[in-house]
Write a protein that holds these residues in place. Structure first.
Motif, PDB file in Angstrom:
ATOM      1  N   GLY A 234       0.815  -1.221   0.000  1.00 23.78           N
ATOM      2  CA  GLY A 234       0.000   0.000   0.000  1.00 23.78           C
ATOM      3  C   GLY A 234       0.840   1.258   0.000  1.00 23.78           C
ATOM      4  N   ILE A 235       2.156   1.111  -0.197  1.00 24.38           N
ATOM      5  CA  ILE A 235       3.043   2.280  -0.219  1.00 24.38           C
ATOM      6  C   ILE A 235       2.961   3.001  -1.561  1.00 24.38           C
ATOM      7  N   ALA A 236       2.753   2.227  -2.631  1.00 24.57           N
ATOM      8  CA  ALA A 236       2.687   2.808  -3.980  1.00 24.57           C
ATOM      9  C   ALA A 236       1.607   2.090  -4.780  1.00 24.57           C
ATOM     10  N   ASP A 237       1.185   2.724  -5.872  1.00 17.26           N
ATOM     11  CA  ASP A 237       0.214   2.076  -6.761  1.00 17.26           C
ATOM     12  C   ASP A 237       0.935   1.193  -7.770  1.00 17.26           C
ATOM     13  N   VAL A 238       2.060   1.700  -8.288  1.00 19.88           N
ATOM     14  CA  VAL A 238       2.794   0.985  -9.332  1.00 19.88           C
ATOM     15  C   VAL A 238       4.293   1.080  -9.038  1.00 19.88           C
ATOM     16  N   VAL A 239       5.098   0.300  -9.774  1.00 16.55           N
ATOM     17  CA  VAL A 239       6.549   0.409  -9.596  1.00 16.55           C
ATOM     18  C   VAL A 239       7.216   0.707 -10.933  1.00 16.55           C
ATOM     19  N   LEU A 240       8.390   1.293 -10.858  1.00 12.53           N
ATOM     20  CA  LEU A 240       9.194   1.531 -12.062  1.00 12.53           C
ATOM     21  C   LEU A 240      10.572   0.979 -11.726  1.00 12.53           C
ATOM     22  N   ASP A 241      10.885  -0.187 -12.305  1.00 12.40           N
ATOM     23  CA  ASP A 241      12.139  -0.850 -11.936  1.00 12.40           C
ATOM     24  C   ASP A 241      12.652  -1.676 -13.111  1.00 12.40           C
ATOM     25  N   LEU A 242      13.812  -2.295 -12.891  1.00  9.17           N
ATOM     26  CA  LEU A 242      14.409  -3.111 -13.954  1.00  9.17           C
ATOM     27  C   LEU A 242      13.695  -4.459 -14.047  1.00  9.17           C
ATOM     28  N   VAL A 243      13.560  -4.915 -15.275  1.00  4.85           N
ATOM     29  CA  VAL A 243      12.950  -6.229 -15.512  1.00  4.85           C
ATOM     30  C   VAL A 243      13.914  -7.024 -16.378  1.00  4.85           C
ATOM     31  N   SER A 244      14.177  -8.239 -15.911  1.00  7.21           N
ATOM     32  CA  SER A 244      15.065  -9.087 -16.699  1.00  7.21           C
ATOM     33  C   SER A 244      14.287 -10.312 -17.157  1.00  7.21           C
ATOM     34  N   SER A 245      14.159 -11.323 -16.303  1.00  5.19           N
ATOM     35  CA  SER A 245      13.380 -12.516 -16.682  1.00  5.19           C
ATOM     36  C   SER A 245      11.883 -12.297 -16.485  1.00  5.19           C
ATOM     37  N   GLY A 246      11.515 -11.318 -15.661  1.00  6.60           N
ATOM     38  CA  GLY A 246      10.099 -11.068 -15.354  1.00  6.60           C
ATOM     39  C   GLY A 246       9.615 -11.851 -14.147  1.00  6.60           C
ATOM     40  N   THR A 247      10.493 -12.651 -13.552  1.00  9.58           N
ATOM     41  CA  THR A 247      10.087 -13.491 -12.411  1.00  9.58           C
ATOM     42  C   THR A 247       9.644 -12.643 -11.217  1.00  9.58           C
ATOM     43  N   THR A 248      10.393 -11.590 -10.923  1.00  4.73           N
ATOM     44  CA  THR A 248      10.062 -10.778  -9.744  1.00  4.73           C
ATOM     45  C   THR A 248       8.669 -10.157  -9.898  1.00  4.73           C
ATOM     46  N   LEU A 249       8.363  -9.690 -11.120  1.00  5.20           N
ATOM     47  CA  LEU A 249       7.026  -9.112 -11.351  1.00  5.20           C
ATOM     48  C   LEU A 249       5.961 -10.184 -11.141  1.00  5.20           C
ATOM     49  N   LYS A 250       6.172 -11.327 -11.765  1.00  3.56           N
ATOM     50  CA  LYS A 250       5.176 -12.410 -11.712  1.00  3.56           C
ATOM     51  C   LYS A 250       4.921 -12.823 -10.255  1.00  3.56           C
ATOM     52  N   GLU A 251       6.004 -12.979  -9.509  1.00  4.80           N
ATOM     53  CA  GLU A 251       5.869 -13.448  -8.124  1.00  4.80           C
ATOM     54  C   GLU A 251       5.208 -12.404  -7.222  1.00  4.80           C
ATOM     55  N   ASN A 252       5.145 -11.165  -7.693  1.00  2.23           N
ATOM     56  CA  ASN A 252       4.520 -10.114  -6.889  1.00  2.23           C
ATOM     57  C   ASN A 252       3.220  -9.596  -7.515  1.00  2.23           C
ATOM     58  N   ASN A 253       2.649 -10.418  -8.395  1.00  2.98           N
ATOM     59  CA  ASN A 253       1.358 -10.098  -9.040  1.00  2.98           C
ATOM     60  C   ASN A 253       1.357  -8.739  -9.734  1.00  2.98           C
ATOM     61  N   LEU A 254       2.445  -8.502 -10.465  1.00  2.00           N
ATOM     62  CA  LEU A 254       2.548  -7.251 -11.220  1.00  2.00           C
ATOM     63  C   LEU A 254       2.674  -7.587 -12.703  1.00  2.00           C
ATOM     64  N   LYS A 255       2.309  -6.606 -13.539  1.00  2.00           N
ATOM     65  CA  LYS A 255       2.422  -6.835 -14.989  1.00  2.00           C
ATOM     66  C   LYS A 255       2.960  -5.573 -15.665  1.00  2.00           C
ATOM     67  N   GLU A 256       3.592  -5.787 -16.821  1.00  2.00           N
ATOM     68  CA  GLU A 256       4.040  -4.647 -17.613  1.00  2.00           C
ATOM     69  C   GLU A 256       2.894  -4.192 -18.507  1.00  2.00           C
ATOM     70  N   ILE A 257       3.001  -2.960 -18.999  1.00  2.00           N
ATOM     71  CA  ILE A 257       1.935  -2.425 -19.848  1.00  2.00           C
ATOM     72  C   ILE A 257       2.519  -1.831 -21.126  1.00  2.00           C
ATOM     73  N   GLU A 258       1.684  -1.772 -22.135  1.00  2.32           N
ATOM     74  CA  GLU A 258       2.110  -1.224 -23.426  1.00  2.32           C
ATOM     75  C   GLU A 258       2.521   0.245 -23.249  1.00  2.32           C
ATOM     76  N   GLY A 259       3.655   0.579 -23.793  1.00  2.00           N
ATOM     77  CA  GLY A 259       4.134   1.970 -23.696  1.00  2.00           C
ATOM     78  C   GLY A 259       4.824   2.264 -22.379  1.00  2.00           C
ATOM     79  N   GLY A 260       5.021   1.224 -21.551  1.00  4.48           N
ATOM     80  CA  GLY A 260       5.582   1.463 -20.215  1.00  4.48           C
ATOM     81  C   GLY A 260       7.083   1.240 -20.116  1.00  4.48           C
ATOM     82  N   VAL A 261       7.735   0.932 -21.238  1.00  2.00           N
ATOM     83  CA  VAL A 261       9.189   0.702 -21.168  1.00  2.00           C
ATOM     84  C   VAL A 261       9.919   2.046 -21.269  1.00  2.00           C
TER      85      VAL A 261
END
Ligand SMILES: Nc1ncnc2c1ncn2[C@@H]1O[C@H](COP(=O)(O)OP(=O)(O)OP(=O)(O)O)[C@@H](O)[C@H]1O
Ligand SMILES: O=P(O)(O)OC[C@H]1O[C@H](OP(=O)(O)OP(=O)(O)O)[C@H](O)[C@@H]1O
Ligand SMILES: [Mg+2]
Length: 402
Positions: A234-261
């Motif tokens: 509940g500290i933030a709505d979204v994150v802006l961070d490095l993505v490599s394999s995508g595992t960290t996002l997946k394990e934290n129920n996060l997804k990338e979005i179009e135009g977000g790179v």
């Protein structure tokens, strides 16, 4: 209720508690700080160099009188290992007997001293004139070097560190159906009073990207790691961070979005323009490192292929080989007669051809060799290709204005 644990200590999950793993410093900080901490960051902050950190002035590159060229390498983690391995593959052996030794030599480059530093400090020390060259991720270069013209990229695609800086949003709740940056920006939830809250370590690139994309109602919070926990906390709505394999996002129920790179990243070799224009030896060192890198990286993506052909002449064999699209090689083919003794006479029944083929198209090349009569195909790794000149070197001199 939330219990914060250091990331390296997280071993178990409890069904009644939401366990959030954080770096030790963040954990201590969160325990004493108010529950929600938001920093409103401005896009015009100056580069983090030593002098600006002390007195708030703009970064200055100072050319200090010293004999040795200084190359900054990352001191720990995957970037450190990859940089040392890359140099080793270029026959540049950094003599570091212990990972805690922060200054080392490269016997093959006697006038060069290696200084192991944190990625951010490599960039700031290039700006302050304490380093001349460095290997860092493009993300750190852009974040801490900002638009500083003193930093000049010598090689923009070292063969490691393929990752990107990206916005990631929860795949649940109000974000469930949001698929693009545009949709995120248009959500009715964000206002002056209740802006979109972004957790990021990229406090220069993050606000710049949001501004460029016309996202007005936004604030940024920062932490030293494990940022992907911020939406669940509940500290933030979204994150802006490095993505490599995508595992960290997946394990934290996060997804990338179009135009977000925000930025596609690789490891880069970077130099201080000032150091190179003022120090001739530095320029020679860069040329040698670049030539070794180019020779290795070019060879790394290819195989040497040798095959035998029955034929009436070298030209006739060449004609057959060059009729195939994948066999033109980098230059060539090189064709040599294979001699044998027949009835006491020396004759040439076969020709051996040598070509270089991209690793990616190896099997296509083998099929094409067979199709035009090739046999006994031998494939071996290629270690170095020293070309007549190094195109990147010419480009680099032009960028330097030399
Ligand atoms: N596959 C990758 N995924 C993420 N980062 C990568 C990857 N490959 C290389 N990197 C680089 O590694 C850096 C992260 O390294 P590290 O986590 O040690 O740095 P840091 O946490 O920012 O530094 P510090 O140790 O000072 O806190 C990134 O900024 C990026 O440049
Ligand atoms: O897409 P993935 O392969 O999962 O990698 C991405 C993760 O790697 C980096 O974190 P790091 O491991 O450096 O940890 P930190 O953020 O705690 O420093 C980055 O900050 C992401 O969290
Ligand atoms: Mg990290």
């Amino acid at each position: 209720m939330s219990l914060l644990l250091p990331t390296n200590l997280l071993q178990c999950r409890s069904s009644s508690l939401l366990l959030l793993s954080q770096s030790p410093s963040t954990t201590a900080f969160s325990a004493i700080a108010p529950r929600r901490i938001c920093l409103r960051l401005v896009t015009s902050c100056v580069a983090y160099d030593q002098s600006s950190a002390v007195n708030g002035s703009a970064p200055k590159a100072v050319v200090v009188e010293r004999d040795q060229i200084r190359l900054g390498l990352v001191s720990k983690g995957r970037m450190a290992t990859n940089s040392l391995n890359l140099l080793k593959d270029c026959q540049l052996f950094v003599k570091q007997v212990n990972p805690r030794q922060y200054v080392a030599q490269i016997p093959q480059l006697p006038n060069t001293k290696v200084c192991f530093q944190r990625p951010k400090d490599i960039v700031t020390k290039l700006l302050s004139g304490d380093l001349d060259l460095g290997i860092v991720g493009l993300d750190k270069l852009r974040e801490y070097g900002q638009e500083n013209e003193d930093l000049i990229i010598v090689h923009e695609a070292l063969n490691f560190g393929g990752y990107h800086l990206s916005i990631a949003i929860p795949n649940y709740g109000i974000f469930e159906n949001i698929k693009s940056l545009k949709e995120l920006a248009q959500m009715p939830q964000w206002s002056e009073e209740r802006p979109l809250r972004v957790a990021t370590g990229f406090t220069y690139l993050g606000p710049k990207f949001m501004k460029e994309n016309g996202i007005k109602h936004v604030t940024f919070s920062t932490a030293s790691g494990a940022l992907e926990a911020a939406p669940a906390m509940g500290i933030a709505d979204v994150v802006l961070d490095l993505v490599s394999s995508g595992t960290t996002l997946k394990e934290n129920n996060l997804k990338e979005i179009e135009g977000g790179v925000v930025l596609q990243c690789k490891a880069v070799l970077v130099a201080s323009r000032r150091a190179l224009t003022k120090r001739k030896e530095a320029l020679h060192t860069v040329q040698e490192i670049l030539e070794r890198l180019e020779a290795h990286l070019k060879a790394d993506s290819q195989f040497t292929v040798v095959a035998n052909f029955r034929g009436s002449s070298a030209e006739e064999v060449a004609d057959r080989v060059l009729s195939q699209p994948s066999l033109s090689g980098w230059q060539g083919p090189t064709i040599s007669p294979v001699y044998c003794r027949r009835g006491g006479k020396i004759s040439v029944d076969y020709y051996a051809i040598v070509i270089c083929v991209p690793k990616k198209t190896l099997y296509d090349s083998v099929k094409q060799l067979r199709a035009v009569g090739g046999s006994g195909v031998l494939v071996s790794p290629l270690t170095y290709i020293f070309d007549e000149d190094t195109p990147r070197w010419g480009q680099f001199l032009r960028n330097l204005g030399i």
